[in-house]
Design a protein around this motif. Structure first.
Motif, PDB file in Angstrom:
ATOM      1  N   HIS A 179       7.208   7.154 -14.348  1.00 45.24           N
ATOM      2  CA  HIS A 179       7.636   5.920 -13.048  1.00 45.24           C
ATOM      3  C   HIS A 179       6.695   5.265 -13.421  1.00 45.24           C
ATOM      4  CE1 HIS A 179       8.098   4.440  -9.409  1.00 45.24           C
ATOM      5  NE2 HIS A 179       6.560   4.780  -9.226  1.00 45.24           N
ATOM      6  N   ARG A 180       7.390   3.397 -13.269  1.00 46.28           N
ATOM      7  CA  ARG A 180       6.485   2.395 -12.683  1.00 46.28           C
ATOM      8  C   ARG A 180       6.872   1.506 -11.499  1.00 46.28           C
ATOM      9  NH1 ARG A 180       4.914   5.007 -16.310  1.00 46.28           N
ATOM     10  NH2 ARG A 180       4.609   4.149 -18.018  1.00 46.28           N
ATOM     11  N   ILE A 181       5.439   0.524 -11.101  1.00 44.85           N
ATOM     12  CA  ILE A 181       6.214  -0.098 -10.145  1.00 44.85           C
ATOM     13  C   ILE A 181       6.791  -1.142 -10.007  1.00 44.85           C
ATOM     14  CG2 ILE A 181       4.658  -1.219  -7.857  1.00 44.85           C
ATOM     15  CD1 ILE A 181       2.125   0.727  -8.191  1.00 44.85           C
ATOM     16  N   ALA A 182       7.779  -1.887  -9.357  1.00 41.53           N
ATOM     17  CA  ALA A 182       7.967  -3.221 -10.172  1.00 41.53           C
ATOM     18  C   ALA A 182       7.661  -3.816  -8.623  1.00 41.53           C
ATOM     19  CB  ALA A 182       9.004  -3.019 -10.434  1.00 41.53           C
ATOM     20  N   SER A 209       3.573   5.894  -5.754  1.00 46.49           N
ATOM     21  CA  SER A 209       4.346   5.758  -6.672  1.00 46.49           C
ATOM     22  C   SER A 209       2.451   7.158  -7.311  1.00 46.49           C
ATOM     23  CB  SER A 209       3.843   4.591  -7.378  1.00 46.49           C
ATOM     24  OG  SER A 209       4.057   3.906  -6.835  1.00 46.49           O
ATOM     25  N   THR A 210       1.708   7.249  -5.897  1.00 44.13           N
ATOM     26  CA  THR A 210       0.599   7.594  -6.751  1.00 44.13           C
ATOM     27  C   THR A 210       1.138   9.473  -7.351  1.00 44.13           C
ATOM     28  OG1 THR A 210      -1.067   5.972  -5.992  1.00 44.13           O
ATOM     29  CG2 THR A 210      -2.546   8.140  -6.592  1.00 44.13           C
ATOM     30  N   ARG A 211       1.820   9.351  -5.549  1.00 40.19           N
ATOM     31  CA  ARG A 211       2.090  10.739  -5.663  1.00 40.19           C
ATOM     32  C   ARG A 211       2.944  11.203  -6.530  1.00 40.19           C
ATOM     33  NH1 ARG A 211       3.281   9.774   0.532  1.00 40.19           N
ATOM     34  NH2 ARG A 211       1.493  10.377   1.467  1.00 40.19           N
ATOM     35  N   VAL A 227       0.442  -0.678   0.220  1.00 42.35           N
ATOM     36  CA  VAL A 227      -0.013  -0.113  -0.023  1.00 42.35           C
ATOM     37  C   VAL A 227       0.992   0.757   0.061  1.00 42.35           C
ATOM     38  CG1 VAL A 227      -1.989   0.755   1.783  1.00 42.35           C
ATOM     39  CG2 VAL A 227      -2.236  -0.856   1.399  1.00 42.35           C
ATOM     40  N   LYS A 228       1.776   1.334   1.030  1.00 45.97           N
ATOM     41  CA  LYS A 228       2.983   2.147   1.020  1.00 45.97           C
ATOM     42  C   LYS A 228       3.417   2.531  -0.510  1.00 45.97           C
ATOM     43  CE  LYS A 228       6.664   3.870   3.411  1.00 45.97           C
ATOM     44  NZ  LYS A 228       7.699   3.250   5.147  1.00 45.97           N
TER      45      LYS A 228
END
Lengths: 305, 482
Positions: free
Chosen positions: B219-222, B208-210, B202-203
């Motif tokens: 920006h990509r989440i991995a 990432s949303t910010r 969640v963090k």
């Protein structure tokens, strides 16, 4: 003994007078017949404790069927039964044939029923026996030997030997024998001869046969010299003053218990097929036997020395 | 994550269930030990009671025929009580060895009872009576010795079992303490693991949303897995889409600017250019103009005509006309375009090799479309295909109804050299062209018109060489809005 008799008769004669003097209190000897419970005496036909164990299921069954609490009391001697009747502690008893004849003559008990054994017999007979290796085969061979009687109030354990000695011209066995004693039970008379504690013994055939079934030495090592006539098996008799309804219920229960599954189980444990009606007439053979030995039943001293 | 939660809960449940089962089993074992102890105590009490009964009977026997002699009935009751107790022993469970020993004890008791019965019933001389009494007494003493041995044995076993049971209870106590201490610890550890398993992704998502909010569209989440991994994938997809939309918007804005500029320029240039064109035409017809000059003037007029076409394309692209929808059969439009326009204008004047048209037109339902715009799109595609095959080739036209029954597919292919892979994504961009004289608006206009029909157009190189353009158009009911 004679004095006791006179005292008893005197007391009986005085009872009405005593009753008149104190009408509110019943005389101590005039015990009201109990219908709630009956105390039945047992003679020591076999080991005292096994005798109790044998009769207890029968007592429980009859209590259930008649609604009267029936308890048994085993006695150390045959003659004690007659004494107990005299002192009114007992309401009835399973009498041996000679004991009944004596009790009937002395205290007026009335017989109700007796069992039929598993071999379908309702009688027994007395036997005199010795060890096979004892060389005793005749009355004369018994001189100076040890004799194991059962009780003076038994047909098999005393009347038969008495008759035997009389028939063979021995009027006083006490001087003839080295030792004469009373084992108190038929079992012990048999075992004493078998175990060489005595040389000669007298006992009833039914006990002899029952022990022989468990101990093969009995038939192998003992030999029977003579036997008595057949007499009725031990039978239940009640005091005369027992309530008729109680007496009838008890008799009815005994005579019909072989028709009831529960009763059949009790009979099986007791070692009988059924009970059959028995009357005073059935004991004629015993009375005749006593007469032949010249016993006066009214005055016969039945207690062992 | 759901699977992890289920597995975590299952492990948690199994751990607690195992602990519970262990505790119950331990307590049951302790209770069983205590039961055994109680039973042994009962056995000991029973045997001691039995010993007392025998001693009482021995006492009755010794007092017999003395002034302290007990009543006959009391004597008998005591013997019967003694006999009853040995029967009670058989009611308990015993090992075969125990039963054998009890049977021996019962036989000994029966012997004793026989001897006592003899003592009670016999009437004989003093020596015989004394002998019988002595025999009974001796048997009684043997019985006392035997029972005493059994009591000693029971006592030793009792002590042994008591120590064992106490140590077992002590052990159980420690285990329970450990379990009581471990239970909350395990709960805390499992809880911590569970919470961190939820809060960490969640963090990451929040951060990432910010970043996305801050304008970092790259920006990509991995590194996230399970359901959070799916959320991350959606997030990444959303970021990509957002970037694409942003680029599209930028392009649209650019196009709007370019379009407005082009329209303005076209408006401003159109009239002077028309004047120039008319002047050049008139001038070229003058007699004093030499043939060479006439030819030059005619070329000027032709260039001006070319400029007008270009101006018209600019205007069409900048201010696209709204399609006039009507029920159209795409196959018919294709055939018309091929038969009249294309053949008339292009095929007939082929420069190089022969162009072979291969048609595979499937049965299509009518669609709601502007036939003029469709024709223009098809013509664009055909012209591009023909230009891609200067030395001849196959022009493929294939139509079919998609399996869903809601879309028609139109494929136009050529057997030319195809498009460089790095340029495939740019062919629909306005002003992009690989041709020396191309305006770069043909495919851009085509896409604009197809998209106005709620359709889609894509381009791809064919495996065997050449290009395939695919158009997907929706089958709409008559009267439905475009």
């Amino acid at each position: 003994m004679r004095k006791r008799w006179i005292a008893s008769i005197f007391c009986v004669l005085c009872l009405p007078l005593l009753a008149a003097c104190s009408p509110k209190e019943p005389p101590p000897s005039a015990k009201k017949p109990s219908v709630e419970k009956l105390q039945i005496g047992l003679i020591p036909e076999q080991n005292l404790f096994r005798q109790m164990e044998r009769y207890e299921p029968l007592g429980e069954y009859l209590s259930r069927k008649t609604g009267t609490k029936i308890t048994f009391k085993v006695l150390p001697r045959y003659g004690n039964i007659i004494d107990n009747f005299k002192s009114s502690n007992m309401d009835g008893a399973f009498f041996g044939s000679f004991t009944y004849v004596l009790a009937h003559a002395k205290v007026g008990v009335e017989v109700l029923a007796r069992p039929v054994a598993l071999d379908n017999t309702s009688t027994y007979y007395g036997m005199i026996f010795v060890r096979k290796d004892s060389r005793i085969r005749t009355a004369r061979d018994m001189k100076g030997k040890r004799f194991a009687f059962v009780d003076k109030a038994t047909t098999a354990g005393y009347l038969l030997p008495l008759d035997y000695f009389q028939v063979h011209g021995i009027p006083d066995y006490k001087g003839f024998l080295k030792e004469a004693y009373f084992t108190g039970t038929h079992e012990d008379a048999i075992f004493d001869v078998l175990n060489r504690k005595a040389d000669i013994g007298a006992a009833k055939n039914t006990v002899f046969q029952r022990l022989a079934n468990d101990d093969p030495r009995i038939l192998k090592e003992l030999v029977i010299l003579t036997r008595s006539p057949d007499v009725p098996e031990n039978a239940l008799a009640l005091r005369k003053d027992i309530d008729a309804s109680v007496r009838n219920r008890l008799k009815e229960s005994l005579l019909t218990m072989h028709l009831d599954p529960g009763g059949r189980k009790v009979l099986e444990r007791f070692g009988a097929l059924k009970f059959i009606e028995t009357t005073n007439q059935d004991y004629c053979v015993v009375r005749k036997y006593a007469e032949e030995i010249h016993l006066d039943l009214a005055t016969y001293e039945y207690m062992n020395n | 994550m759901k699977r992890k939660i289920v597995i975590g809960l299952a492990i948690y449940s199994i751990v607690f269930l195992s602990a519970g089962v262990y505790v119950i089993r331990t307590i049951r074992n302790s209770t069983a030990s205590l039961d055994r102890l109680i039973t042994l105590h009962q056995v000991e009490i029973l045997r001691e009671h039995y010993l007392l009964e025998i001693k009482r009977v021995q006492s009755d026997l010794m007092l017999k025929d003395t002034e302290y002699s007990r009543a006959f009935d009391t004597f008998v009751t005591h013997v019967m009580g003694m006999g009853g107790l040995i029967e009670t022993c058989f009611e308990c469970h015993h090992s075969p060895r125990g039963v054998e020993r009890l049977n021996g004890l019962k036989r000994q008791t029966d012997r004793y009872k026989d001897a006592l019965s003899r003592v009670l019933t016999i009437r004989a001389n003093t020596a015989r009576l004394a002998a019988e009494k002595d025999t009974a007494f001796r048997i009684g003493e043997e019985l006392i010795g035997e029972v005493g041995e059994m009591i000693a044995f029971t006592t030793s076993r009792l002590e042994e079992n008591t120590q064992k049971a106490m140590s077992e209870i002590e052990r159980t106590k420690y285990i329970l303490y450990v379990l009581v201490a471990l239970g909350p610890l395990v709960s805390v550890l499992l809880g911590f693991g569970f919470i961190s398993g939820v809060t960490r992704p969640v963090k990451v998502l929040l951060e990432s949303t910010r970043k996305l909010k801050g304008g970092d569209l790259d920006h990509r989440i991995a590194g996230l897995k399970d359901e959070f991994g799916e959320v991350a994938a959606s997030f990444n997809e959303m970021a990509g889409s957002l970037k694409e939309q942003m680029q599209k918007m930028q392009r649209t804005e650019q196009m709007m600017v370019v379009g407005e500029l082009a329209a303005g320029l076209a408006h401003e240039i159109k009239n002077p250019m028309a004047g120039i064109k008319v002047a050049m035409s008139v001038l070229s017809q003058e007699a004093y103009i030499s043939p060479v000059d006439k030819e030059v003037l005619q070329k000027v007029v032709a260039e001006i005509t070319q400029l007008e076409v270009l101006m018209k394309s600019f205007l069409n692209f900048a201010k696209p006309q709204k399609p006039r929808l009507e029920s159209v059969n795409a196959n018919q439009v294709l055939n018309t375009t091929l038969t009249f326009h294309l053949k008339h204008h292009v095929l007939g004047s082929g420069e190089g090799g022969k162009i072979q048209v291969i048609k595979e037109l499937g049965e299509l339902p009518s669609i709601q479309a502007d036939p003029t715009q469709l024709q223009q799109v098809f013509l664009n595609l055909f012209l591009n295909a023909l230009q891609a095959m200067p030395r001849g080739g196959d022009l493929g036209v294939r139509t079919c109804l998609e399996e869903d029954g809601k879309t028609i597919r139109i494929e136009v292919s050529d057997t030319g050299n195809g498009i460089r892979e790095d340029l495939v994504g740019k062919v629909f961009q306005p002003f992009f062209t690989t041709k020396p004289k191309g305006t770069g608006l043909g495919l851009a206009l085509s896409r604009q018109m197809i998209e106005q029909h709620d359709g889609a157009i894509t381009v791809a190189n064919r495996p065997g060489g050449g290009v395939m353009i695919t158009i997907l158009l929706p089958v709409k009911a008559e009267g439905a809005a475009a």
